[in-house]
Each structure stands twice: as C-alpha cells, then as structure tokens.
Motif scaffolding. Structure first.
Motif, short mmCIF file in Angstrom:
data_model
loop_
_atom_site.label_atom_id
_atom_site.label_comp_id
_atom_site.label_asym_id
_atom_site.label_seq_id
_atom_site.Cartn_x
_atom_site.Cartn_y
_atom_site.Cartn_z
N CYS A 1 0.79 -1.11 0.05
CA CYS A 1 -0.04 0.12 -0.20
C CYS A 1 0.86 1.18 0.12
O CYS A 1 2.06 1.05 -0.04
N TYR A 2 0.31 2.41 0.19
CA TYR A 2 1.10 3.72 0.28
C TYR A 2 2.29 3.55 0.97
O TYR A 2 3.41 3.97 0.58
N GLN A 3 2.06 3.01 2.12
CA GLN A 3 3.30 2.85 3.04
C GLN A 3 4.45 2.33 2.42
O GLN A 3 5.62 2.68 2.82
N ASN A 4 4.52 1.28 1.70
CA ASN A 4 5.47 0.62 0.98
C ASN A 4 6.13 1.28 -0.01
O ASN A 4 7.49 1.28 -0.45
N PHE A 5 5.46 2.57 -0.66
CA PHE A 5 5.89 3.15 -1.88
C PHE A 5 6.32 4.69 -1.28
O PHE A 5 7.04 5.55 -2.19
N MET A 6 5.78 5.33 -0.01
CA MET A 6 5.95 6.59 0.15
C MET A 6 7.45 6.95 0.57
O MET A 6 8.03 6.24 1.20
N THR A 7 7.84 8.09 0.01
CA THR A 7 9.06 8.86 0.71
C THR A 7 8.47 10.24 1.10
O THR A 7 7.24 10.56 1.04
N ASP A 8 9.35 10.97 1.42
CA ASP A 8 9.10 12.37 2.00
C ASP A 8 8.67 13.41 0.88
O ASP A 8 8.13 14.30 0.99
N ASN A 9 9.28 12.90 -0.70
CA ASN A 9 9.20 13.55 -1.81
C ASN A 9 7.99 12.86 -2.44
O ASN A 9 7.71 13.75 -3.68
N GLY A 10 7.48 12.15 -2.41
CA GLY A 10 6.42 11.43 -3.33
C GLY A 10 6.25 9.70 -3.03
O GLY A 10 6.55 9.24 -1.88
N PHE A 11 6.54 8.95 -4.33
CA PHE A 11 6.43 7.52 -4.12
C PHE A 11 7.48 7.16 -4.98
O PHE A 11 7.78 7.69 -6.27
N SER A 12 7.96 5.99 -4.41
CA SER A 12 9.01 5.09 -5.20
C SER A 12 8.39 4.39 -6.39
O SER A 12 7.31 3.88 -6.02
N PRO A 13 8.89 3.82 -7.44
CA PRO A 13 8.30 3.31 -8.38
C PRO A 13 8.14 1.74 -8.01
O PRO A 13 8.94 1.35 -7.52
N SER A 14 7.05 1.26 -8.34
CA SER A 14 6.78 -0.20 -8.05
C SER A 14 7.82 -1.14 -8.54
O SER A 14 8.13 -2.05 -8.16
N SER A 15 8.20 -0.55 -9.83
CA SER A 15 9.64 -1.36 -10.26
C SER A 15 10.78 -1.84 -9.52
O SER A 15 11.36 -2.52 -9.58
N THR A 16 10.78 -0.58 -8.68
CA THR A 16 12.02 -0.46 -7.59
C THR A 16 11.57 -1.38 -6.49
O THR A 16 12.23 -2.14 -6.12
N VAL A 17 10.39 -0.85 -5.81
CA VAL A 17 9.87 -1.33 -4.61
C VAL A 17 9.68 -2.98 -4.54
O VAL A 17 10.12 -3.74 -3.75
N CYS A 18 9.13 -3.29 -5.60
CA CYS A 18 8.66 -4.73 -5.78
C CYS A 18 9.44 -5.57 -6.73
O CYS A 18 8.94 -6.63 -7.23
N GLU A 19 10.57 -5.25 -6.60
CA GLU A 19 11.78 -5.90 -7.78
C GLU A 19 11.67 -7.40 -7.45
O GLU A 19 11.46 -8.23 -8.68
N ASN A 20 11.44 -8.14 -6.45
CA ASN A 20 11.34 -9.55 -6.31
C ASN A 20 10.03 -9.81 -5.81
O ASN A 20 10.00 -11.06 -5.35
N ILE A 21 9.09 -9.17 -5.95
CA ILE A 21 7.78 -9.59 -5.39
C ILE A 21 7.29 -10.76 -5.88
O ILE A 21 6.59 -11.54 -5.36
N GLU A 22 7.24 -11.04 -7.27
CA GLU A 22 6.63 -12.11 -7.77
C GLU A 22 7.19 -13.50 -7.43
O GLU A 22 6.69 -14.39 -7.03
N SER A 23 8.69 -13.51 -7.21
CA SER A 23 9.55 -14.53 -6.92
C SER A 23 9.13 -14.65 -5.30
O SER A 23 8.91 -16.05 -4.91
N ILE A 24 8.96 -13.89 -4.72
CA ILE A 24 8.69 -13.95 -3.02
C ILE A 24 7.09 -14.53 -3.08
O ILE A 24 7.45 -15.56 -2.11
N LYS A 25 6.35 -14.06 -3.57
CA LYS A 25 5.03 -14.60 -3.48
C LYS A 25 4.92 -16.28 -3.97
O LYS A 25 4.24 -16.84 -3.35
N LYS A 26 5.56 -16.40 -5.31
CA LYS A 26 5.68 -17.67 -5.74
C LYS A 26 6.11 -18.77 -4.60
O LYS A 26 5.66 -19.80 -4.51
#
Length: 155
Positions: free
Chosen positions: A90-115
């Motif tokens: 959610c927002y918390q995972n992507f928020m920085t003090d200046n905006g949002f980090s791109p999901s390609s950076t934050v979720c780099e390994n999410i598919e393999s982690i979920k699998k």
C-alpha cells in the motif's frame, strides 16, 4: 515472510475498483487516521508528509486526488505483475518524503517472493492436510452442514 502466510488468504475474483486497480491500498477518505494534531491521513501506516485534511476543515479532496494520482503514476510494474491480485502493498511501501518510489523498484522481487510463499503454503497443506481442514473456518462450516464426506470437497 511466514511460510503459511498465503495459505488462508483468498484470491479476489472481483475486479479491483478502477480508482485503485492494482494493490491493497485503501481509498483515501474511506478510511481515516487522525493524528494528535487533528490532521487526517489515509491510514495509520503512512508518514505525515501527505495529510488529506484536518478536523477543522474536513477532507481536502484536491490532496486526496493528488495522493491517488501520484501513487498510481508510480505503479509502473503493476499492470504486468502476475501477483497483483494478491498484493498487500500500500502507500506505506512506496512513500518517501518527496512522493512515491516506482513499483519496479519497490517490488523488484515480489513475484518470486509470492511464488515461494505459495509453494511453501501448498507444501504445508500437502504434508498436514488436517491443519488446513481444522483451521479453515469456511471448510468447518461446509463440514457442519454437509457432513464429513470427503467427496463433498472435491471439485
């Protein structure tokens, strides 16, 4: 990540609301967190850089709109993600003090982690089927109404 984390979480068959099509983020304003200064935030987990109103002036729909638009613009990986329907970020995972980090950076390994999490969950279910049967309330209710006939549970 807990090996059985995904074991009892359902996969939504419903299409996500168009306003929040990818992740498990709340729609700001539908849920509120009020800090000690009377500022409204999308929830209790977000940082204080993005207030969406306050107790004196109410909700600020322009800020809510900017929050949602900024968040969605950062979801560059989500349209092609194979686990987006199981995403709890959610927002918390992507928020920085200046905006949002791109999901390609934050979720780099999410598919393999979920699998891996799904694989561990199914492994637990195969080794200890009684754990799944006794822990799943929906399954208990089916047993309660239809008896313990195992054929009832086969698809």
């Amino acid at each position: 990540m807990d090996p059985g984390e995904d074991l009892f979480k359902s996969v939504s068959i419903y299409i996500q609301p168009l306003i929040m099509p990818f992740t498990g983020a709340c729609i700001p304003g539908r849920k509120l967190f009020v800090d000690v200064y009377g500022n409204y935030h999308a929830c209790e987990r977000v940082n204080s850089s993005f207030p969406i109103g306050n107790v004196n002036d109410g909700l600020n729909f322009e800020k809510i709109s900017k929050l949602i638009v900024g968040y969605l613009r950062s979801m560059d990986k989500c349209p092609s993600c194979k686990v987006s329907r199981k995403c709890t970020y959610c927002y918390q995972n992507f928020m920085t003090d200046n905006g949002f980090s791109p999901s390609s950076t934050v979720c780099e390994n999410i598919e393999s982690i979920k699998k891996a999490s799904f694989a561990r969950s199914f492994n637990i279910a195969e080794i200890y089927p009684e754990f799944v049967e006794e822990s799943n309330y929906k399954h208990k209710n089916i047993k309660k109404y239809y008896g313990d006939d195992r054929n009832v549970f086969q698809t």
